[in-house]
Design a protein around this motif. Sequence first.
Motif, PDB file in Angstrom:
ATOM      1  N   PHE A 285       0.834  -1.194   0.000  1.00 19.29           N
ATOM      2  CA  PHE A 285       0.000   0.000   0.000  1.00 19.29           C
ATOM      3  C   PHE A 285       0.874   1.252   0.000  1.00 19.29           C
ATOM      4  CE2 PHE A 285      -2.326  -3.313   2.402  1.00 19.29           C
ATOM      5  CZ  PHE A 285      -3.329  -3.538   1.473  1.00 19.29           C
ATOM      6  N   ASP A 286       0.267   2.359  -0.352  1.00 19.28           N
ATOM      7  CA  ASP A 286       0.991   3.630  -0.411  1.00 19.28           C
ATOM      8  C   ASP A 286       1.078   4.266   0.981  1.00 19.28           C
ATOM      9  OD1 ASP A 286       2.384   5.683  -1.514  1.00 19.28           O
ATOM     10  OD2 ASP A 286       0.626   6.769  -2.232  1.00 19.28           O
ATOM     11  N   ILE A 287       1.607   3.480   1.908  1.00 22.19           N
ATOM     12  CA  ILE A 287       1.815   3.907   3.288  1.00 22.19           C
ATOM     13  C   ILE A 287       3.114   3.288   3.768  1.00 22.19           C
ATOM     14  CG2 ILE A 287      -0.644   4.146   3.840  1.00 22.19           C
ATOM     15  CD1 ILE A 287      -0.504   1.372   5.152  1.00 22.19           C
ATOM     16  N   ARG A 288       3.544   3.685   4.958  1.00 17.40           N
ATOM     17  CA  ARG A 288       4.706   3.029   5.561  1.00 17.40           C
ATOM     18  C   ARG A 288       4.323   1.629   6.024  1.00 17.40           C
ATOM     19  NH1 ARG A 288       7.020   7.322   9.838  1.00 17.40           N
ATOM     20  NH2 ARG A 288       8.251   5.526  10.439  1.00 17.40           N
ATOM     21  N   GLY A 289       3.434   1.572   7.006  1.00 12.78           N
ATOM     22  CA  GLY A 289       2.926   0.293   7.464  1.00 12.78           C
ATOM     23  C   GLY A 289       4.004  -0.677   7.896  1.00 12.78           C
ATOM     24  N   LEU A 290       3.674  -1.956   7.826  1.00  9.22           N
ATOM     25  CA  LEU A 290       4.584  -3.000   8.289  1.00  9.22           C
ATOM     26  C   LEU A 290       5.695  -3.309   7.292  1.00  9.22           C
ATOM     27  CD1 LEU A 290       1.946  -5.437   9.809  1.00  9.22           C
ATOM     28  CD2 LEU A 290       3.726  -4.242  11.088  1.00  9.22           C
ATOM     29  N   ALA A 291       5.531  -2.923   6.040  1.00 10.95           N
ATOM     30  CA  ALA A 291       6.519  -3.270   5.023  1.00 10.95           C
ATOM     31  C   ALA A 291       7.650  -2.254   4.901  1.00 10.95           C
ATOM     32  CB  ALA A 291       5.848  -3.438   3.656  1.00 10.95           C
ATOM     33  N   GLU A 292       7.571  -1.149   5.613  1.00 15.31           N
ATOM     34  CA  GLU A 292       8.620  -0.129   5.492  1.00 15.31           C
ATOM     35  C   GLU A 292      10.015  -0.668   5.799  1.00 15.31           C
ATOM     36  OE1 GLU A 292       9.561   4.125   4.800  1.00 15.31           O
ATOM     37  OE2 GLU A 292       8.240   2.542   4.066  1.00 15.31           O
ATOM     38  N   PRO A 293      10.207  -1.521   6.815  1.00 19.15           N
ATOM     39  CA  PRO A 293      11.560  -2.053   7.044  1.00 19.15           C
ATOM     40  C   PRO A 293      12.105  -2.850   5.865  1.00 19.15           C
ATOM     41  CG  PRO A 293      10.230  -2.329   9.015  1.00 19.15           C
ATOM     42  CD  PRO A 293       9.296  -1.877   7.926  1.00 19.15           C
ATOM     43  N   VAL A 294      11.244  -3.460   5.065  1.00 21.27           N
ATOM     44  CA  VAL A 294      11.714  -4.169   3.871  1.00 21.27           C
ATOM     45  C   VAL A 294      12.316  -3.164   2.894  1.00 21.27           C
ATOM     46  CG1 VAL A 294      11.056  -5.661   1.958  1.00 21.27           C
ATOM     47  CG2 VAL A 294       9.969  -5.952   4.190  1.00 21.27           C
TER      48      VAL A 294
ATOM     49  N   SER B 213       2.303   7.882   7.839  1.00 12.70           N
ATOM     50  CA  SER B 213       2.607   6.766   8.719  1.00 12.70           C
ATOM     51  C   SER B 213       1.847   5.522   8.325  1.00 12.70           C
ATOM     52  CB  SER B 213       2.270   7.120  10.176  1.00 12.70           C
ATOM     53  OG  SER B 213       3.097   8.146  10.635  1.00 12.70           O
ATOM     54  N   GLY B 214       0.576   5.666   8.156  1.00  8.17           N
ATOM     55  CA  GLY B 214      -0.214   4.535   7.708  1.00  8.17           C
ATOM     56  C   GLY B 214      -0.348   3.420   8.714  1.00  8.17           C
ATOM     57  N   GLY B 215      -0.089   3.688   9.989  1.00 11.47           N
ATOM     58  CA  GLY B 215      -0.282   2.647  10.993  1.00 11.47           C
ATOM     59  C   GLY B 215       0.861   1.667  11.051  1.00 11.47           C
TER      60      GLY B 215
END
Length: 236
Positions: A16-25, A234-236
């Motif tokens: 998704f176009d948010i940080r979310g849980l995938a940002e560390p990837v 941030s996107g949660g």
Amino acid sequence: MSEDESEPPPYRLVYFDIRGLAEPVRWMFCLAGLPFVDERVPLVEWNEAKKRYQDHVGQLPILYFDDQELSQVHTVMRFVARRLGFNGLTDMEAARADEATDLVYDLRAVTYRECFTTKTPDIVRHTVFRDFKNEPSQKKKEPMRKDLLDIHLPKYLSKFEELLDSSGGRYIAGTTLTYADLAVANFLDVATEMIGPDILDDFPGLQELKENVFSLPPIQQWCATRTLAQGYSSGG
């Protein structure tokens, strides 16, 4: 070979176009200096777009590489960490990284369902941070903040600090930077933005960890680029 004829990056991350849980990837690719395709799906388009991902039970992220694909955020995160050298130097360090990252997910899942409303429940999970930030009633916010500061955050943040101290105080899982440091720092940044910077007042080690991660030049550059290019929600 011209630039147009060059081969595309070997990794394509769809999220998704948010940080979310995938940002560390995304951060791991940046830290490794590895080009990748950062394919974003706007939240407002998801109800229609998710039909393309039914083979993955209609969920993101999905990582495409070498004619293969992986789904589930922690699976993707750990796979990339192993490939790029962010999974610790020993089996125990790898296990500690897994432990810390799973704790992040647990804390994000604390719910206040009586306060939570969303038009995209399959994207934005019932997380305490979004619940708190979006709750319009101050009367409802007061007990939520009290529970956060008195119960949930101390329990989990104390555990993070314990892991940090046991590994020497610089990294959370061992003697080197792991994907857990990125996951925890991303989580802390979202939490302080949505709840307040004071949540780390009693946890100086975690504050330092967050600052150290965000001071890494590739992550600084990534955050600045995302802020300028498409917003850095941030996107949660």
